[in-house]
Structure formats: structure tokens, C-alpha cells
Write a protein that holds these residues in place. Structure first.
Motif, PDB file in Angstrom:
ATOM      1  N   HIS A  35      31.244   7.963 -22.280  1.00  0.00           N
ATOM      2  CA  HIS A  35      30.380   8.045 -21.110  1.00  0.00           C
ATOM      3  C   HIS A  35      28.921   8.185 -21.544  1.00  0.00           C
ATOM      4  CE1 HIS A  35      34.144   9.006 -18.996  1.00  0.00           C
ATOM      5  NE2 HIS A  35      33.524   8.452 -17.959  1.00  0.00           N
ATOM      6  N   ILE A  36      28.059   7.439 -20.883  1.00  0.00           N
ATOM      7  CA  ILE A  36      26.626   7.532 -21.162  1.00  0.00           C
ATOM      8  C   ILE A  36      26.099   8.827 -20.551  1.00  0.00           C
ATOM      9  CG2 ILE A  36      24.378   6.450 -20.767  1.00  0.00           C
ATOM     10  CD1 ILE A  36      26.213   4.846 -22.623  1.00  0.00           C
ATOM     11  N   ILE A  82      19.973  19.248 -19.796  1.00  0.00           N
ATOM     12  CA  ILE A  82      21.237  19.276 -19.066  1.00  0.00           C
ATOM     13  C   ILE A  82      21.573  17.844 -18.661  1.00  0.00           C
ATOM     14  CG2 ILE A  82      22.485  20.178 -17.071  1.00  0.00           C
ATOM     15  CD1 ILE A  82      20.447  22.489 -17.012  1.00  0.00           C
ATOM     16  N   PHE A  83      22.770  17.396 -19.037  1.00  0.00           N
ATOM     17  CA  PHE A  83      23.144  15.998 -18.822  1.00  0.00           C
ATOM     18  C   PHE A  83      24.471  15.864 -18.081  1.00  0.00           C
ATOM     19  CE2 PHE A  83      20.449  16.222 -22.518  1.00  0.00           C
ATOM     20  CZ  PHE A  83      19.515  15.238 -22.247  1.00  0.00           C
ATOM     21  N   ASP A  84      24.531  14.841 -17.241  1.00  0.00           N
ATOM     22  CA  ASP A  84      25.760  14.440 -16.568  1.00  0.00           C
ATOM     23  C   ASP A  84      26.571  13.641 -17.575  1.00  0.00           C
ATOM     24  OD1 ASP A  84      27.742  13.191 -15.096  1.00  0.00           O
ATOM     25  OD2 ASP A  84      26.412  12.643 -13.446  1.00  0.00           O
ATOM     26  N   ALA A  85      27.781  14.095 -17.880  1.00  0.00           N
ATOM     27  CA  ALA A  85      28.630  13.420 -18.860  1.00  0.00           C
ATOM     28  C   ALA A  85      29.747  12.621 -18.196  1.00  0.00           C
ATOM     29  CB  ALA A  85      29.216  14.444 -19.834  1.00  0.00           C
ATOM     30  N   GLY A  86      29.697  12.465 -16.882  1.00  0.00           N
ATOM     31  CA  GLY A  86      30.717  11.712 -16.169  1.00  0.00           C
ATOM     32  C   GLY A  86      31.971  12.533 -15.929  1.00  0.00           C
ATOM     33  N   PHE A  90      29.633  18.107 -17.889  1.00  0.00           N
ATOM     34  CA  PHE A  90      28.228  18.189 -18.280  1.00  0.00           C
ATOM     35  C   PHE A  90      28.123  18.517 -19.751  1.00  0.00           C
ATOM     36  CE2 PHE A  90      29.244  22.567 -17.123  1.00  0.00           C
ATOM     37  CZ  PHE A  90      28.659  23.302 -18.152  1.00  0.00           C
ATOM     38  N   GLU A  91      26.986  18.208 -20.314  1.00  0.00           N
ATOM     39  CA  GLU A  91      26.622  18.590 -21.681  1.00  0.00           C
ATOM     40  C   GLU A  91      25.227  19.190 -21.581  1.00  0.00           C
ATOM     41  OE1 GLU A  91      28.083  16.829 -24.865  1.00  0.00           O
ATOM     42  OE2 GLU A  91      29.769  15.983 -23.772  1.00  0.00           O
ATOM     43  N   ALA A  92      24.941  20.171 -22.412  1.00  0.00           N
ATOM     44  CA  ALA A  92      23.639  20.830 -22.346  1.00  0.00           C
ATOM     45  C   ALA A  92      23.192  21.298 -23.722  1.00  0.00           C
ATOM     46  CB  ALA A  92      23.699  22.020 -21.389  1.00  0.00           C
ATOM     47  N   VAL A  93      21.889  21.353 -23.864  1.00  0.00           N
ATOM     48  CA  VAL A  93      21.253  21.920 -25.052  1.00  0.00           C
ATOM     49  C   VAL A  93      20.884  23.357 -24.705  1.00  0.00           C
ATOM     50  CG1 VAL A  93      19.263  21.731 -26.596  1.00  0.00           C
ATOM     51  CG2 VAL A  93      20.357  19.659 -25.702  1.00  0.00           C
ATOM     52  N   ALA A  94      21.129  24.266 -25.633  1.00  0.00           N
ATOM     53  CA  ALA A  94      20.842  25.677 -25.370  1.00  0.00           C
ATOM     54  C   ALA A  94      20.301  26.353 -26.626  1.00  0.00           C
ATOM     55  CB  ALA A  94      22.115  26.392 -24.900  1.00  0.00           C
TER      56      ALA A  94
END
Length: 121
Positions: A10-11, A61-65, A69-73
Motif C-alpha cells: 500500500h502506498i 502520520i500516514f494512511d497505510a490503507g 496507519f504508520e507514524a514517525v515518533a
């Protein structure tokens, strides 16, 4: 603009839904990384490592489909060395990659990967 993809192809796209972003910020901020397998990477850095907090980078914070979600922390820890009267205490921060999912309007953290290479190299 460069694109990134999840392991399942997934983009990743910036998460623009403000209520979902707020849910991710709350979920990551309340996550106790000391109960995650990633804790072992931090625990070995001192004789007594203490978890202080974890903070998501709002722009990361990203939508991973598929309701994921995926996020940087950033993970904040206190490193303690020695014992008794001979104790050294210092604070450190480490970047982290967070993966999670949505259950309705609630976000839940599934895993955290912490990069301690800045400290160990």
C-alpha cells in the motif's frame, strides 16, 4: 515527490482526516513502549532504563490503507548507570516507527520499532 509503501504494497499517504490524526496522536502518546518487544533495544542501553514518553511527529502520520496507519515518533528515555552514591543519569531521545490500526474512530498501536543506532554506533 518520493513515495513509500507498506510491506504489503500500500502506498503511504499523509493522513488528512483530522479526527483520525487526533486519534493516532492520542494512541501513540498513551502507548507504553516498555510493554512492546522494542523495549529490549532500549533496556540494554543502561543498567536501569526508564521509559519517559513517546510523542508522534504530526507531519509523520500516514494512511497505510485497510484502516491502518504508520507514524514517525520520538521516544524519550532516562538512562541510569551505576548504583548507590555513584549514579549517572541522562536523558536520550530515539526515533521510532509506529504501526497501528483503526477500530472505528479509535486508533490502536500494533508495534513500534526504535532506532538506537545513534547511541550504539
Amino acid at each position: 515527490m518520493a513515495t513509500a509503501a507498506t510491506r504489503d504494497g500500500h502506498i503511504l499517504r499523509p493522513l488528512t482526516n483530522s479526527s483520525q490524526r487526533a486519534a493516532v496522536i492520542d494512541a501513540v502518546g498513551g502507548y507504553d513502549i516498555s510493554s512492546d518487544p522494542a523495549w529490549s533495544e532500549l533496556d540494554v542501553l543502561s543498567t536501569h532504563t526508564q521509559f519517559d514518553s513517546i510523542e508522534v511527529v504530526p507531519e509523520g502520520i500516514f494512511d497505510a490503507g485497510n484502516d491502518r496507519f504508520e507514524a514517525v515518533a520520538t521516544v524519550y528515555v532516562v538512562l541510569n548507570y551505576g548504583s548507590g552514591d555513584d549514579v549517572l543519569q541522562t536523558t536520550e531521545t530515539f526515533p521510532a516507527h509506529i504501526s497501528g490500526h483503526f477500530e472505528g474512530s479509535r486508533a490502536s498501536v500494533d508495534s513500534a520499532d526504535v532506532d538506537t543506532s545513534s547511541f550504539t554506533n
